[in-house]
Write a protein that holds these residues in place. Structure first.
Motif, PDB file in Angstrom:
ATOM      1  N   SER B  26       0.845  -1.186   0.000  1.00  0.00           N
ATOM      2  CA  SER B  26       0.000   0.000   0.000  1.00  0.00           C
ATOM      3  C   SER B  26       0.887   1.245   0.000  1.00  0.00           C
ATOM      4  CB  SER B  26      -0.891  -0.006   1.241  1.00  0.00           C
ATOM      5  OG  SER B  26      -1.445   1.265   1.443  1.00  0.00           O
ATOM      6  N   GLY B  27       0.385   2.327  -0.615  1.00  0.00           N
ATOM      7  CA  GLY B  27       1.129   3.586  -0.606  1.00  0.00           C
ATOM      8  C   GLY B  27       1.432   4.068   0.806  1.00  0.00           C
ATOM      9  N   TYR B  28       0.635   3.603   1.767  1.00  0.00           N
ATOM     10  CA  TYR B  28       0.858   3.952   3.170  1.00  0.00           C
ATOM     11  C   TYR B  28       2.264   3.572   3.618  1.00  0.00           C
ATOM     12  CZ  TYR B  28       0.322   3.396   8.260  1.00  0.00           C
ATOM     13  OH  TYR B  28       0.481   3.458   9.616  1.00  0.00           O
ATOM     14  N   GLN B  29       2.722   2.398   3.151  1.00  0.00           N
ATOM     15  CA  GLN B  29       4.037   1.912   3.579  1.00  0.00           C
ATOM     16  C   GLN B  29       5.180   2.736   2.984  1.00  0.00           C
ATOM     17  OE1 GLN B  29       2.359  -2.067   2.425  1.00  0.00           O
ATOM     18  NE2 GLN B  29       3.990  -2.758   3.762  1.00  0.00           N
ATOM     19  N   ASP B  30       4.893   3.433   1.880  1.00  0.00           N
ATOM     20  CA  ASP B  30       5.928   4.266   1.263  1.00  0.00           C
ATOM     21  C   ASP B  30       5.885   5.711   1.760  1.00  0.00           C
ATOM     22  OD1 ASP B  30       7.034   2.244  -0.320  1.00  0.00           O
ATOM     23  OD2 ASP B  30       5.448   2.473  -1.807  1.00  0.00           O
ATOM     24  N   ALA B  31       4.858   6.059   2.527  1.00  0.00           N
ATOM     25  CA  ALA B  31       4.767   7.430   3.039  1.00  0.00           C
ATOM     26  C   ALA B  31       5.693   7.585   4.247  1.00  0.00           C
ATOM     27  CB  ALA B  31       3.321   7.735   3.432  1.00  0.00           C
ATOM     28  N   GLY B  32       6.054   8.828   4.555  1.00  0.00           N
ATOM     29  CA  GLY B  32       6.945   9.078   5.692  1.00  0.00           C
ATOM     30  C   GLY B  32       6.246   8.846   7.019  1.00  0.00           C
ATOM     31  N   PRO B  33       7.008   8.770   8.115  1.00  0.00           N
ATOM     32  CA  PRO B  33       6.403   8.495   9.426  1.00  0.00           C
ATOM     33  C   PRO B  33       5.398   9.563   9.862  1.00  0.00           C
ATOM     34  CG  PRO B  33       8.772   8.976   9.644  1.00  0.00           C
ATOM     35  CD  PRO B  33       8.480   8.833   8.176  1.00  0.00           C
ATOM     36  N   GLN B  34       5.639  10.841   9.496  1.00  0.00           N
ATOM     37  CA  GLN B  34       4.699  11.890   9.903  1.00  0.00           C
ATOM     38  C   GLN B  34       3.355  11.708   9.196  1.00  0.00           C
ATOM     39  OE1 GLN B  34       7.727  12.413   8.631  1.00  0.00           O
ATOM     40  NE2 GLN B  34       8.875  13.921   9.817  1.00  0.00           N
ATOM     41  N   VAL B  35       3.425  11.369   7.897  1.00  0.00           N
ATOM     42  CA  VAL B  35       2.201  11.184   7.120  1.00  0.00           C
ATOM     43  C   VAL B  35       1.441   9.954   7.623  1.00  0.00           C
ATOM     44  CG1 VAL B  35       1.317  10.697   4.810  1.00  0.00           C
ATOM     45  CG2 VAL B  35       3.156  12.372   5.109  1.00  0.00           C
ATOM     46  N   ARG B  36       2.182   8.892   7.941  1.00  0.00           N
ATOM     47  CA  ARG B  36       1.525   7.689   8.464  1.00  0.00           C
ATOM     48  C   ARG B  36       0.861   7.991   9.806  1.00  0.00           C
ATOM     49  NH1 ARG B  36       6.288   4.746   6.858  1.00  0.00           N
ATOM     50  NH2 ARG B  36       6.832   4.429   9.027  1.00  0.00           N
ATOM     51  N   ALA B  37       1.523   8.802  10.625  1.00  0.00           N
ATOM     52  CA  ALA B  37       0.941   9.150  11.931  1.00  0.00           C
ATOM     53  C   ALA B  37      -0.359   9.928  11.746  1.00  0.00           C
ATOM     54  CB  ALA B  37       1.944   9.962  12.754  1.00  0.00           C
ATOM     55  N   MET B  38      -0.397  10.805  10.733  1.00  0.00           N
ATOM     56  CA  MET B  38      -1.641  11.555  10.477  1.00  0.00           C
ATOM     57  C   MET B  38      -2.772  10.606  10.113  1.00  0.00           C
ATOM     58  SD  MET B  38      -0.562  14.840   8.203  1.00  0.00           S
ATOM     59  CE  MET B  38      -2.122  15.674   8.041  1.00  0.00           C
ATOM     60  N   GLN B  39      -2.457   9.610   9.282  1.00  0.00           N
ATOM     61  CA  GLN B  39      -3.515   8.688   8.856  1.00  0.00           C
ATOM     62  C   GLN B  39      -3.969   7.796  10.012  1.00  0.00           C
ATOM     63  OE1 GLN B  39      -3.217   6.619   5.049  1.00  0.00           O
ATOM     64  NE2 GLN B  39      -4.032   4.780   6.002  1.00  0.00           N
ATOM     65  N   ASP B  40      -3.018   7.437  10.889  1.00  0.00           N
ATOM     66  CA  ASP B  40      -3.333   6.490  11.968  1.00  0.00           C
ATOM     67  C   ASP B  40      -4.236   7.095  13.036  1.00  0.00           C
ATOM     68  OD1 ASP B  40      -1.819   4.588  10.766  1.00  0.00           O
ATOM     69  OD2 ASP B  40      -0.018   4.971  11.951  1.00  0.00           O
ATOM     70  N   ASP B  41      -4.235   8.414  13.141  1.00  0.00           N
ATOM     71  CA  ASP B  41      -4.941   9.086  14.223  1.00  0.00           C
ATOM     72  C   ASP B  41      -6.149   9.818  13.650  1.00  0.00           C
ATOM     73  OD1 ASP B  41      -5.822  10.640  16.251  1.00  0.00           O
ATOM     74  OD2 ASP B  41      -3.885  11.551  16.727  1.00  0.00           O
ATOM     75  N   ASP B  42      -7.346   9.300  13.937  1.00  0.00           N
ATOM     76  CA  ASP B  42      -8.546   9.899  13.357  1.00  0.00           C
ATOM     77  C   ASP B  42      -8.721  11.359  13.757  1.00  0.00           C
ATOM     78  OD1 ASP B  42      -8.948   7.440  12.325  1.00  0.00           O
ATOM     79  OD2 ASP B  42     -10.747   6.966  13.481  1.00  0.00           O
ATOM     80  N   ALA B  43      -8.155  11.750  14.916  1.00  0.00           N
ATOM     81  CA  ALA B  43      -8.307  13.138  15.353  1.00  0.00           C
ATOM     82  C   ALA B  43      -7.365  14.060  14.594  1.00  0.00           C
ATOM     83  CB  ALA B  43      -8.035  13.247  16.853  1.00  0.00           C
ATOM     84  N   ALA B  44      -6.331  13.504  13.961  1.00  0.00           N
ATOM     85  CA  ALA B  44      -5.369  14.327  13.231  1.00  0.00           C
ATOM     86  C   ALA B  44      -5.527  14.180  11.720  1.00  0.00           C
ATOM     87  CB  ALA B  44      -3.937  13.953  13.628  1.00  0.00           C
ATOM     88  N   ASN B  45      -6.328  13.214  11.281  1.00  0.00           N
ATOM     89  CA  ASN B  45      -6.504  12.955   9.854  1.00  0.00           C
ATOM     90  C   ASN B  45      -7.515  13.951   9.283  1.00  0.00           C
ATOM     91  OD1 ASN B  45      -7.246  11.989   7.349  1.00  0.00           O
ATOM     92  ND2 ASN B  45      -7.285   9.844   7.981  1.00  0.00           N
ATOM     93  N   PRO B  46      -7.067  14.882   8.423  1.00  0.00           N
ATOM     94  CA  PRO B  46      -8.001  15.900   7.932  1.00  0.00           C
ATOM     95  C   PRO B  46      -9.138  15.299   7.108  1.00  0.00           C
ATOM     96  CG  PRO B  46      -5.721  16.410   7.291  1.00  0.00           C
ATOM     97  CD  PRO B  46      -5.732  15.020   7.823  1.00  0.00           C
ATOM     98  N   GLY B  47      -8.967  14.063   6.615  1.00  0.00           N
ATOM     99  CA  GLY B  47     -10.037  13.409   5.875  1.00  0.00           C
ATOM    100  C   GLY B  47     -11.308  13.287   6.697  1.00  0.00           C
ATOM    101  N   PHE B  48     -11.158  13.259   8.022  1.00  0.00           N
ATOM    102  CA  PHE B  48     -12.340  13.110   8.874  1.00  0.00           C
ATOM    103  C   PHE B  48     -13.206  14.358   8.921  1.00  0.00           C
ATOM    104  CE2 PHE B  48     -10.594   9.118   9.858  1.00  0.00           C
ATOM    105  CZ  PHE B  48     -11.677   8.348  10.228  1.00  0.00           C
ATOM    106  N   LEU B  49     -12.653  15.500   8.471  1.00  0.00           N
ATOM    107  CA  LEU B  49     -13.516  16.680   8.317  1.00  0.00           C
ATOM    108  C   LEU B  49     -14.586  16.387   7.262  1.00  0.00           C
ATOM    109  CD1 LEU B  49     -10.686  19.353   8.307  1.00  0.00           C
ATOM    110  CD2 LEU B  49     -12.424  19.132  10.082  1.00  0.00           C
ATOM    111  N   TRP B  50     -14.180  15.679   6.192  1.00  0.00           N
ATOM    112  CA  TRP B  50     -15.136  15.313   5.137  1.00  0.00           C
ATOM    113  C   TRP B  50     -16.036  14.178   5.603  1.00  0.00           C
ATOM    114  CZ3 TRP B  50     -10.679  17.763   4.010  1.00  0.00           C
ATOM    115  CH2 TRP B  50     -10.691  18.740   3.002  1.00  0.00           C
ATOM    116  N   VAL B  51     -15.459  13.231   6.344  1.00  0.00           N
ATOM    117  CA  VAL B  51     -16.271  12.115   6.835  1.00  0.00           C
ATOM    118  C   VAL B  51     -17.430  12.656   7.678  1.00  0.00           C
ATOM    119  CG1 VAL B  51     -16.285  10.115   8.372  1.00  0.00           C
ATOM    120  CG2 VAL B  51     -14.411  10.420   6.745  1.00  0.00           C
ATOM    121  N   GLU B  52     -17.118  13.608   8.569  1.00  0.00           N
ATOM    122  CA  GLU B  52     -18.169  14.187   9.420  1.00  0.00           C
ATOM    123  C   GLU B  52     -19.211  14.907   8.575  1.00  0.00           C
ATOM    124  OE1 GLU B  52     -18.828  13.687  12.554  1.00  0.00           O
ATOM    125  OE2 GLU B  52     -17.118  12.323  12.613  1.00  0.00           O
TER     126      GLU B  52
END
Lengths: 106, 252
Positions: B26-52
């Protein structure tokens, strides 16, 4: 401004340090870009954020045009009393967004 | 007889295991640690603004029609839907991705206008539906009518395009894991869309990402509604079969 995503623990022990993490949807238009017809797009960013806890200001941030869209903030606060945490974002148009949460200190 | 059957069985098992998800990256494995941390944490993942936003839109009735929830119930009932799209719609005789499916619901059942594929409302709905399938394997139907669509997508994936005369496969298969400038070339899977790209500073769909590749090789990009786009989406889903849905993913 749209409704923010706020992550604050429901309750904490007195004296403990807890994290407040907040994400808000905002384009943070820097004022440096131009549209398809070459006109400058006016700056429109969130320029100020203030957080109060029990009426007392505990955190304040000034924002500048280099801050990315949908800014995420995280900071730590020490639990003293049960009270309201009130967060206010203000943008260049003067619009404000408020969000509040109660924290219970045991 | 038994002695001969066992190696055959082992061979069959091996052949089945070869294209397993373990070898897909998955592209997730090629992303940097900061980007992976953003995806792992629903409170920090900006995608959840759209989910809400999408969860609110699910409950809201558009003027002149029922809300999504009026027919489909709670959005949790959408679990598994994003994992099996694009899918063939026998009633219309066409393959549909989630965006097209939502627009059919909007025009036929909700008497609402169709939404553009990059409209915030559309991204919000696809993100809110997609997140219900998070963690499930992406597994679309590859038989029947979908076989032809996927075959067309596979042909496009291997066709050289644009002034740079490059096919998708030349970067995302032959050179996957190598670098293009400072960035690792990912395998190009479709398991995290719609995804938040820091480059875009917003959520975007898979067609948007494909258009970015097409302009990158200096080809004329297909519009989001083009059948080529859908064929490639279907092929990418079949190619990434077994990868876990990560919607809303975060990428650099």
């Amino acid at each position: 401004m749209a409704r923010p995503l706020v992550s604050i623990p429901k309750s904490v022990r007195r004296g403990d340090i807890f994290d407040i993490r907040i994400l808000i949807a905002h384009p943070m238009e820097s004022g440096q870009r131009r549209d398809d017809s070459g006109r400058a797009i006016p700056r429109e960013i969130i320029n100020r954020f203030i957080c109060t806890y029990g009426g007392e200001e505990v955190f304040r941030a000034e924002f500048f045009p280099a801050i990315a869209a949908n800014p995420f903030l995280t900071f730590s606060v020490r639990a003293v009393e049960t009270g309201m945490i009130v967060m206010t974002w203000t943008d260049d148009l003067g619009a404000s967004q408020f969000e509040s949460a109660e924290i219970i200190v045991t | 007889m038994r002695a001969a059957a066992l190696p055959v069985l082992v061979l069959v098992l091996l052949l089945h295991a070869l294209p397993a998800a373990a070898q897909k990256r998955s592209g997730y494995q090629d992303a940097g640690p900061q980007v992976r941390a953003m995806q792992d944490d629903d409170a920090a993942n900006p995608g959840f603004l759209w989910v809400e936003q999408g969860r609110a839109a699910w409950q809201a009735s558009p003027p002149g029609g029922p809300a999504c929830a009026a027919c489909h119930g709670e959005i949790a009932a959408m679990r598994g839907v994003a994992a099996r799209y694009p899918a063939f719609d026998p009633a219309r005789g066409v393959a549909l991705d989630l965006t097209r499916r939502i627009n059919i619901c909007r025009t036929e059942r909700q008497s609402a206008r169709p939404l553009a594929s990059e409209a915030n409302e559309m991204l919000a709905l696809t993100a809110a539906i997609g997140v219900e399938s998070r963690g499930m394997s992406h597994r679309i139907a590859t038989d029947g009518a979908m076989a032809a669509v996927i075959a067309r997508g596979a042909a496009l994936f291997n066709t050289r395009l644009g002034q740079l005369n490059l096919s998708c496969a030349q970067c995302h298969e032959e050179r996957a894991g190598a670098r293009l400038g400072g960035a690792v070339i990912p395998e190009g899977h479709a398991n995290a869309y719609p995804e938040y790209r820091l480059e875009w500073q917003t959520l975007g769909s898979l067609p948007r990402r494909i258009r970015a590749c097409l302009t990158g090789v200096r080809a004329e990009p297909w519009p989001a509604e083009a059948p080529e786009m859908l064929a490639l989406e279907a092929y990418l889903a079949a190619r990434g079969e077994g990868l876990a849905i990560e919607t809303p993913g975060v990428r650099p």
